[in-house]
Design a protein around this motif. Structure first.
Motif, mmCIF file in Angstrom:
data_model
loop_
_atom_site.group_PDB
_atom_site.id
_atom_site.type_symbol
_atom_site.label_atom_id
_atom_site.label_comp_id
_atom_site.label_asym_id
_atom_site.label_seq_id
_atom_site.Cartn_x
_atom_site.Cartn_y
_atom_site.Cartn_z
ATOM 1 N N ARG A 237 12.324 -6.637 6.904
ATOM 2 C CA ARG A 237 13.323 -5.965 6.051
ATOM 3 C C ARG A 237 13.481 -4.495 6.446
ATOM 4 N N THR A 238 12.405 -3.886 6.976
ATOM 5 C CA THR A 238 12.517 -2.484 7.400
ATOM 6 C C THR A 238 13.531 -2.356 8.543
ATOM 7 N N VAL A 239 13.546 -3.357 9.426
ATOM 8 C CA VAL A 239 14.481 -3.332 10.552
ATOM 9 C C VAL A 239 15.914 -3.501 10.048
ATOM 10 N N PRO B 172 6.470 1.070 10.633
ATOM 11 C CA PRO B 172 6.466 1.203 9.166
ATOM 12 C C PRO B 172 5.082 0.928 8.564
ATOM 13 N N GLN B 173 4.241 0.230 9.362
ATOM 14 C CA GLN B 173 2.907 -0.194 8.933
ATOM 15 C C GLN B 173 3.010 -1.126 7.722
ATOM 16 N N PRO B 174 2.109 -2.028 7.487
ATOM 17 C CA PRO B 174 0.823 -2.161 8.156
ATOM 18 C C PRO B 174 0.925 -2.746 9.570
ATOM 19 N N THR C 7 7.365 -3.098 14.989
ATOM 20 C CA THR C 7 7.135 -3.777 13.698
ATOM 21 C C THR C 7 6.176 -4.937 13.903
ATOM 22 N N ARG C 8 5.525 -5.325 12.816
ATOM 23 C CA ARG C 8 4.598 -6.460 12.921
ATOM 24 C C ARG C 8 5.371 -7.768 12.809
ATOM 25 N N VAL C 9 4.760 -8.849 13.301
ATOM 26 C CA VAL C 9 5.333 -10.174 13.074
ATOM 27 C C VAL C 9 5.021 -10.541 11.619
ATOM 28 N N THR D 202 0.850 -1.186 0.000
ATOM 29 C CA THR D 202 0.000 0.000 0.000
ATOM 30 C C THR D 202 0.887 1.239 0.000
ATOM 31 N N ARG D 203 1.611 1.434 1.091
ATOM 32 C CA ARG D 203 2.381 2.680 1.270
ATOM 33 C C ARG D 203 3.519 2.818 0.274
ATOM 34 N N THR D 204 4.344 1.790 0.123
ATOM 35 C CA THR D 204 5.537 1.941 -0.715
ATOM 36 C C THR D 204 5.143 2.210 -2.160
#
Ligand code: NCD
Length: 492
Positions: free
Chosen positions: A169-171, A265-267, A226-228, A51-53
């Motif tokens: 990957r954001t981490v 970073p969402q979602p 961050t989400r799992v 969505t965001r990226t």
């Protein structure tokens, strides 16, 4: 460099310049002013969901005046029919993409695509919109922009990172960026099953502490939740074991105090930031997501400005150092060496000075059973020597077989004292050793099943590993950026 592939390619100074550019776009991102770049085309190739990226890249491309082509979902591409990522990417590059932003499940997919397109002579710059659980560099840039705008600096702060640190990957991109900044303290909070891999923090001048409790976040200026990453788990059972472990809620905010800022970073997938605090002024994850537009404007402009200075640089072959070249008889006489295993070889190679016990492993590495044209093979183990630790060595005589520099480098990794004696015409001996090398390509196999070299038929022909001295294990896949022990890469 025109490509945006991994934070590992950036220095702190380059990141700061990019953030200045992004900052200068913040107002323009809000006002939607269009400079004249209509001739340029950005293709957003997103077989993985986004969505965001995707949307912020689309908006950013429009705001800097690019033509856009947006492809989202594997079903919208020929990957669905079994086409390789390589072939799909070449098609998009061939349809005049100046920039190809891609999000794939293949780890290292963007780096592979960039190198492959350069090699084919396409001018297209590649930007990594997320490659499996490896990297998400544009997210790290927007995270840093958000932090810099709020704290007024990118130094001397404490950041807590919570959640699935192994698969996010954001981490991975964020930690790589934080490593480049001065006076940063990192508090890593995760379940033991999804800890951050050691090589992201090993041997680096940052303070990183690990905990499995949110209490450890006390004193943090920034908390990145961050989400799992459900889709990266081998089984539903493994996912259920770690899901829902951490919820940042009103009580967490009270513990953190009035200055700490909560980012994500969402979602949000499982209320890891509780809905009750989404509108709290310390929770700035929507502002963070909005920074995606000016950040990606800056990244697109960066690539467009550098489009013409690129070129494919193939991995450098390992150096082969010649120790002796000349008559075999003279060489052996000079050394008074009784080398009985030399006898059967008139033409071929004797791999000497292998560490005792490694002979069978080296034979497996060379896959001798499947090589056509190898003559007699003699393996000798336990020979006495002063040149190998332990005082004993192994040697392998291979008739009618000559090793490539890559094969020699792989053997040297396993057994650093190895020498390679090549016999030609029954009398000439060329004895070599491998000098220092950083990259080895064309041999071995990346153990990561999600690596692009395992998922793409063309990338599979180019396994490439780099040797790193500051992290264990010390062999790193050039594409998926994961580290492995040698034995897992060069196995039988
Ligand atoms: C992240 C991603 O795709 O890696 N989302 C994003 O790009 N903002 C985070 C996630 O999926 O957890």
């Amino acid at each position: 460099m025109k490509h945006i592939l991994s934070i590992a390619d950036w220095t702190a100074g380059e990141i700061a310049t990019l953030l200045d550019q992004a900052d200068s776009f913040v107002a323009q991102a809000a006002q939607a002013a269009l400079p004249d770049r209509q001739a340029r085309k950005a293709t957003l190739f997103f077989p993985e969901p986004s969505t965001r990226t995707c949307d912020s890249y689309d908006e950013a491309a429009q705001l800097i005046g690019c033509r856009r082509r947006v492809i989202v979902g594997e079903g919208a591409t020929s990957l669905y029919k079994g086409e390789s990522l390589s072939a799909s990417g070449r098609m998009e590059a061939g349809y005049n993409a100046d920039i190809l932003v891609m999000r794939t499940k293949a780890e290292g997919g963007a780096r592979w695509m960039a190198e492959m397109l350069d090699q084919y002579g396409y001018r297209t710059a590649v930007q990594n919109g997320g490659d499996g659980s490896n990297e998400h560099p544009s997210q790290a840039f927007l995270d840093l922009l958000t932090i810099r705008r709020r704290l007024g600096r990118l130094s001397d702060f404490t950041i807590g990172i919570v959640g699935d640190l192994k698969n996010s990957r954001t981490v991975h991109s964020l930690v790589r960026a934080l490593r480049l900044l001065p006076d940063i303290r990192i508090v890593l909070v995760s379940a033991p099953e999804v800890r951050l891999q050691r090589w992201y923090t090993a041997g680096l001048p940052i303070q990183a502490s690990e905990s499995d409790s949110l209490e450890a976040l006390q004193g943090c200026d920034i908390v990145m939740v961050t989400r799992v990453q459900k889709e990266r788990f081998a089984s539903e059972f493994d996912y259920q074991k770690v899901r829902g472990r951490y919820v940042v809620n009103e009580a967490t905010l009270r513990m953190l105090g009035p200055k700490a800022l909560i980012l994500h970073p969402q979602p949000i997938a499982d209320n890891e930031v509780a809905p009750e605090i989404w509108a709290h002024p310390q929770v700035i994850m929507d502002e963070q997501a909005r920074m995606g537009v000016p950040t990606r404007m800056a990244l697109l402009v960066h690539s467009l400005q550098r489009l013409d200075e690129s070129g494919f640089r193939p991995a450098e072959p390992p150096t082969v150092v010649t120790v002796h070249e000349g008559s075999m008889r003279e060489a052996l006489a000079r050394k008074h060496e009784k080398a009985s295993y030399f006898t059967p070889i008139e033409d071929g190679t004797v791999i000497d000075h292998l560490r005792h016990g490694l002979g069978a492993k080296v034979m497996g590495l060379l896959r001798l059973s499947t090589q056509v044209g190898v003559g007699v093979v003699v393996l000798s183990e336990g020979l006495r020597t002063s040149k190998v630790p332990g005082g004993r060595k192994a040697a392998i005589a291979l008739e009618h077989y000559f090793l490539t520099p890559q094969q020699k480098a792989a053997i040297t990794l396993l057994s650093p004292e190895a020498t390679f004696n090549e016999f030609r015409d029954g009398s000439i001996l060329i004895k070599t050793k491998i000098g220092t090398f950083q990259t080895i390509t064309g041999i071995g196999r990346c153990p990561n099943p999600n690596c692009v070299t395992r998922l793409d038929v063309q990338a599979a022909l180019h396994p490439t590993f780099t040797v790193s001295s500051d992290a264990e294990p010390d062999l790193c896949c050039h594409y998926c950026e994961q580290h492995f022990p040698q034995g897992e890469i060069f196995h039988s």
